[in-house]
Enzyme design. Structure first.
Site, PDB file in Angstrom:
ATOM      1  N   CYS A   1       0.837  -1.190   0.000  1.00  0.00           N
ATOM      2  CA  CYS A   1       0.000   0.000   0.000  1.00  0.00           C
ATOM      3  C   CYS A   1       0.879   1.249   0.000  1.00  0.00           C
ATOM      4  O   CYS A   1       1.917   1.297   0.655  1.00  0.00           O
ATOM      5  CB  CYS A   1      -0.940   0.086   1.193  1.00  0.00           C
TER       6      CYS A   1
ATOM      7  N   ARG B   1       3.953  -0.207  -4.771  1.00  0.00           N
ATOM      8  CA  ARG B   1       3.692  -0.712  -3.430  1.00  0.00           C
ATOM      9  C   ARG B   1       2.394  -1.524  -3.362  1.00  0.00           C
ATOM     10  O   ARG B   1       2.097  -2.143  -2.337  1.00  0.00           O
ATOM     11  CB  ARG B   1       3.601   0.449  -2.438  1.00  0.00           C
TER      12      ARG B   1
ATOM     13  N   TRP C   1      -2.537  -2.852  -1.642  1.00  0.00           N
ATOM     14  CA  TRP C   1      -2.125  -4.256  -1.748  1.00  0.00           C
ATOM     15  C   TRP C   1      -2.913  -4.977  -0.668  1.00  0.00           C
ATOM     16  O   TRP C   1      -2.693  -4.746   0.519  1.00  0.00           O
ATOM     17  CB  TRP C   1      -0.617  -4.386  -1.512  1.00  0.00           C
TER      18      TRP C   1
ATOM     19  N   ASN D   1      -1.768   2.235   5.640  1.00  0.00           N
ATOM     20  CA  ASN D   1      -0.831   1.202   5.190  1.00  0.00           C
ATOM     21  C   ASN D   1      -0.383   0.456   6.422  1.00  0.00           C
ATOM     22  O   ASN D   1       0.084   1.077   7.378  1.00  0.00           O
ATOM     23  CB  ASN D   1       0.372   1.869   4.501  1.00  0.00           C
ATOM     24  N   GLY D   2      -0.535  -0.867   6.419  1.00  0.00           N
ATOM     25  CA  GLY D   2      -0.127  -1.653   7.580  1.00  0.00           C
ATOM     26  C   GLY D   2      -1.234  -2.604   7.977  1.00  0.00           C
ATOM     27  O   GLY D   2      -2.122  -2.911   7.179  1.00  0.00           O
TER      28      GLY D   2
ATOM     29  N   GLU E   1      18.597 -16.635  -7.646  1.00  0.00           N
ATOM     30  CA  GLU E   1      18.109 -15.317  -8.055  1.00  0.00           C
ATOM     31  C   GLU E   1      17.564 -15.364  -9.491  1.00  0.00           C
ATOM     32  O   GLU E   1      16.529 -14.756  -9.794  1.00  0.00           O
ATOM     33  CB  GLU E   1      19.231 -14.280  -7.919  1.00  0.00           C
TER      34      GLU E   1
ATOM     35  N   LYS F   1      13.722 -14.293 -10.243  1.00  0.00           N
ATOM     36  CA  LYS F   1      13.375 -13.218 -11.177  1.00  0.00           C
ATOM     37  C   LYS F   1      12.480 -13.773 -12.275  1.00  0.00           C
ATOM     38  O   LYS F   1      11.514 -13.151 -12.678  1.00  0.00           O
ATOM     39  CB  LYS F   1      14.661 -12.642 -11.778  1.00  0.00           C
TER      40      LYS F   1
ATOM     41  N   GLU G   1       8.958 -14.620 -10.953  1.00  0.00           N
ATOM     42  CA  GLU G   1       8.291 -13.417 -10.463  1.00  0.00           C
ATOM     43  C   GLU G   1       7.625 -12.627 -11.593  1.00  0.00           C
ATOM     44  O   GLU G   1       6.518 -12.134 -11.441  1.00  0.00           O
ATOM     45  CB  GLU G   1       9.354 -12.552  -9.778  1.00  0.00           C
TER      46      GLU G   1
ATOM     47  N   HIS H   1      20.337 -35.296  -6.286  1.00  0.00           N
ATOM     48  CA  HIS H   1      19.695 -35.740  -5.044  1.00  0.00           C
ATOM     49  C   HIS H   1      18.184 -35.547  -5.084  1.00  0.00           C
ATOM     50  O   HIS H   1      17.539 -35.540  -4.043  1.00  0.00           O
ATOM     51  CB  HIS H   1      20.304 -34.989  -3.850  1.00  0.00           C
TER      52      HIS H   1
ATOM     53  N   LYS I   1       6.442  -4.049  -4.167  1.00  0.00           N
ATOM     54  CA  LYS I   1       7.873  -3.790  -4.056  1.00  0.00           C
ATOM     55  C   LYS I   1       8.351  -3.855  -2.609  1.00  0.00           C
ATOM     56  O   LYS I   1       9.357  -4.464  -2.297  1.00  0.00           O
ATOM     57  CB  LYS I   1       8.164  -2.400  -4.630  1.00  0.00           C
TER      58      LYS I   1
HETATM   59  C1  AGP Z   1      12.826  -9.168  -5.749  1.00  0.00           C
HETATM   60  O1  AGP Z   1      12.692  -9.150  -7.120  1.00  0.00           O
HETATM   61  C2  AGP Z   1      11.579  -9.203  -5.000  1.00  0.00           C
HETATM   62  N1  AGP Z   1      10.704  -8.176  -5.394  1.00  0.00           N
HETATM   63  C3  AGP Z   1      11.670  -9.452  -3.494  1.00  0.00           C
HETATM   64  O2  AGP Z   1      12.141 -10.742  -3.342  1.00  0.00           O
HETATM   65  C4  AGP Z   1      12.528  -8.497  -2.632  1.00  0.00           C
HETATM   66  O3  AGP Z   1      13.880  -8.669  -2.912  1.00  0.00           O
HETATM   67  C5  AGP Z   1      12.231  -8.779  -1.149  1.00  0.00           C
HETATM   68  O4  AGP Z   1      10.883  -8.496  -0.894  1.00  0.00           O
HETATM   69  C6  AGP Z   1      13.110  -8.006  -0.204  1.00  0.00           C
HETATM   70  O5  AGP Z   1      12.981  -6.633  -0.377  1.00  0.00           O
HETATM   71  P1  AGP Z   1      14.004  -5.622   0.292  1.00  0.00           P
HETATM   72  O6  AGP Z   1      15.327  -5.839  -0.308  1.00  0.00           O
HETATM   73  O7  AGP Z   1      13.437  -4.275   0.019  1.00  0.00           O
HETATM   74  O8  AGP Z   1      14.018  -5.933   1.760  1.00  0.00           O
END
Ligand code: AGP
Length: 602
Positions: free
Chosen positions: A2, A28, A74, A100-101, A475, A479, A482, A498, A597
């Site tokens: 949010c 957000r 969100w 927000n929260g 990673e 990515k 995601e 394994h 984000k």
């Molecule tokens: C990365 O592409 C993601 N959006 C997510 O995993 C992100 O890295 C994670 O939420 C941590 O965020 P931060 O680095 O702002 O703490």
């Protein structure tokens, strides 16, 4: 999670200011959005969907008032819908609130209000706030008293802004959710994040937990939790409004991928000295070498933490990486002199903040490796090391991950117990010096796009790597899943046999990262042969030294470099693969479904 925005003093441009702030904050959350303007009464417009859905409604509505708040959501309580969109109002429409929260005791408060006859119109936790305020107003409280009274009844995490019909003031409070004020000559702003008002001012006040703020046309005031006026520091941020635009790119993600050479230069600037062969990090002047390091982080930042532990082991410091959300529940012992490092680009991730607070409460020294100056992590930790990557808007972290890997190198060299061996450090510094140029070379290579065409339609995508390339495999897969929504998994190359090898078929491409020609590379080559024998198309991400071309169907080349910098280059190739695949699938690249984000709830 949010985004909230508020402004006073923008006159006829109030609506435009709120909408433009929300468009910057959309990273957000983007389930629904809404705005409220206070005049003699309140005008409220809200709509399910991304911001353009709200903009269409606003275009057909007459709104007036120069005191306004806005929200992009969100979902936590209640699905995305018009009725759950913020701002929420009281029954008579005299109070509008954005939040927000999470309000943890909302059910109790809602039950109490419903017993008094209040009819709720949403499923959210947030709606209790306008009703609590309305109850106080009916009892004769002033708008300020009504706001304070409502907030005093809340438990949980919140950044809240409220407007009241007939009062030309925005009332705001912060508790464990980010909220920053923007101070201009004749207009004042509040937002979850600085870029929302960067177009108008770079002068900011970071609210502390428990602080209240009031924004009026004639000024602004911050109060502590007891209601006493405070004199907060006004900081000037270095980011510019231009940095928060797309600069002609189709997506923020692509822009940010392409910004990596600049981001890395900024991260290194003034911190490595080729002539003396030294690493200097001014922010960490008063940091002593710890007996051990624990990293806490989430998602992409956790992958940087995994990379960091290997580097610390190389210099003889015991280190562990923990998923921040698991840290408290696994009760890791904290030996004396342990440094706990939170890696978090936003500095606002609730799980990471919670893990850092847990460590701090047990006496650990803490450090934030973050991109956001003034973020909660930066302010709460004993030390902060800034990435200087510039604002990252795309939900998928790209330039901040590369900068984290470089930042981790700076930290490790700063912590190296007995001073760094000169030759070894010189070769690392050369690798770091060349890194921006090498990244540019990778960016100029169009092979990732061609490979995506070849692999389009595959059933699943696997990523393997060993040593420092293992976090890159994780990673690469994160990515990929995601932003493409395709099934992707990352594995330690040696782990394939394994279990995961059972998944490998001719329809599951395997991306294998292999550089150098040492024992590690030879073992990864062996793993490549194993998947090749099962018919899987193999994409090697390689500097060519391991002669992997013989076994790979496709090759993504990276320049030969230091072993610590090659993971950065391999990762850039995998970013491009994920981006091009997502673009080809027509995905919402900057705002992938269900994600946000900055994850400010645990
Ligand atoms: C990365 O592409 C993601 N959006 C997510 O995993 C992100 O890295 C994670 O939420 C941590 O965020 P931060 O680095 O702002 O703490």
């Amino acid at each position: 999670m949010c985004g909230i925005i508020g402004c006073v003093g923008r006159g006829e441009e109030t609506v435009e200011t709120l909408l433009s702030g929300l468009s910057t904050l959309e990273y957000r959350g983007y389930d629904s959005a809404g705005i409220a303007l206070a005049n003699g009464s309140l005008d409220v417009v809200k709509k399910q969907g991304e911001l353009d859905a709200l903009e269409q409604v606003v275009a057909t509505t007459t709104l007036s008032g120069s005191v306004g708040i806005g929200h992009t959501r969100w979902s936590t309580h209640g699905p995305p819908s018009d009725r759950n969109a913020h701002p929420h109002t009281d029954t008579e429409g005299n109070v509008a609130v954005v939040h927000n929260g999470i309000i943890e005791n909302y059910q109790e408060l809602r039950d109490e209000l419903e017993r008094e006859g209040v009819v709720f119109t949403s499923d959210t936790d947030s709606e209790v706030v306008p009703h609590l305020m309305a109850r106080s107003l009916h009892e004769g409280a002033s708008p300020r008293e009504a706001f304070r009274d409502a907030i005093s009844q809340l438990e949980g995490s919140y950044a809240i802004a409220a407007v009241v019909a007939g009062a030309d003031t925005i009332f705001a409070v912060r508790q464990d959710s980010p909220l920053v004020l923007g101070i201009d000559d004749d207009a004042y702003y509040l937002a979850s994040d600085v870029p929302a008002f960067l177009e108008y001012t770079r002068d900011v006040v970071y609210l502390e937990d428990g602080q209240f703020a009031e924004l009026r046309a004639d000024g602004w005031t911050v109060f502590d939790h007891e209601g006493d006026e405070t004199t907060p520091t006004v900081d000037t941020v270095e980011w510019s409004a231009e940095q928060t635009g797309k600069s002609g790119y189709d997506h923020f993600m692509l822009k940010e991928i392409n910004e990596q050479p600049t981001a890395l230069r900024q991260c290194l600037s003034g911190r490595v000295d080729e002539v003396s062969g030294g690493v200097t990090v001014d922010e960490l002047d008063d940091l002593d070498t710890p007996s051990a390091v624990q990293f806490v982080a989430c998602g992409t930042s956790y992958h940087a933490a995994l990379y960091a532990t290997t580097l610390l082991h190389e210099v003889g410091i015991p280190a562990n990486a923990y998923l921040a959300s698991e840290y408290a529940t696994t009760h890791p012992p904290l030996p004396n002199d342990t440094l706990v490092v939170g890696i978090t680009q936003s500095g606002e991730t609730a799980d990471t903040l919670s893990a850092l607070r847990n460590a701090e409460s047990r006496g650990a020294e803490t450090l934030a490796l973050t991109n956001v100056v003034g973020s909660s992590a930066a302010r709460e930790c004993d030390h902060a090391l800034y990435l200087r990557a510039g604002p990252e808007i795309g939900v998928a972290a790209t330039k901040t991950f590369s900068s984290q890997l470089v930042g981790v190198n700076l930290l490790v060299e700063r912590l190296r117990p007995s001073g760094s061996p000169t030759g070894e450090l010189r070769s690392l510094i050369a690798g770091l010096r060349d890194l921006p140029g090498h990244v540019q070379q990778v960016l100029d290579d169009s092979t990732a796009l061609e490979i995506v065409d070849e692999l389009f339609g595959a059933e699943a995508f696997f990523f393997i790597g060993r040593g420092l390339h293992y976090p890159v495999a994780l990673e690469g897969a994160l990515k990929f899943k995601e932003i493409t929504y395709e099934h992707a998994e990352g594995f330690a190359a040696g782990e394939l046999k394994h279990g995961p090898l059972a998944l490998v078929t001719e329809n599951t491409p395997v991306f294998a990262i292999v550089t150098g020609d040492d024992e590690e590379a030879r073992k990864t080559l062996g793993n490549i042969k194993e998947v090749e024998a099962r018919g899987a198309p193999v994409v090697a991400v390689t500097d060519g030294k391991a002669e992997v071309e013989r076994y790979a169907d496709y090759v993504l080349e990276i320049p030969e470099t230091h072993e610590r910098t090659s993971p950065v280059l391999a990762n850039v190739q995998l970013q491009l693969v994920a981006y091009h695949m997502a673009a080809r699938l027509g995905r919402s690249i900057d705002k992938p479904r269900n994600l946000a984000k900055s994850v400010t709830v645990e």
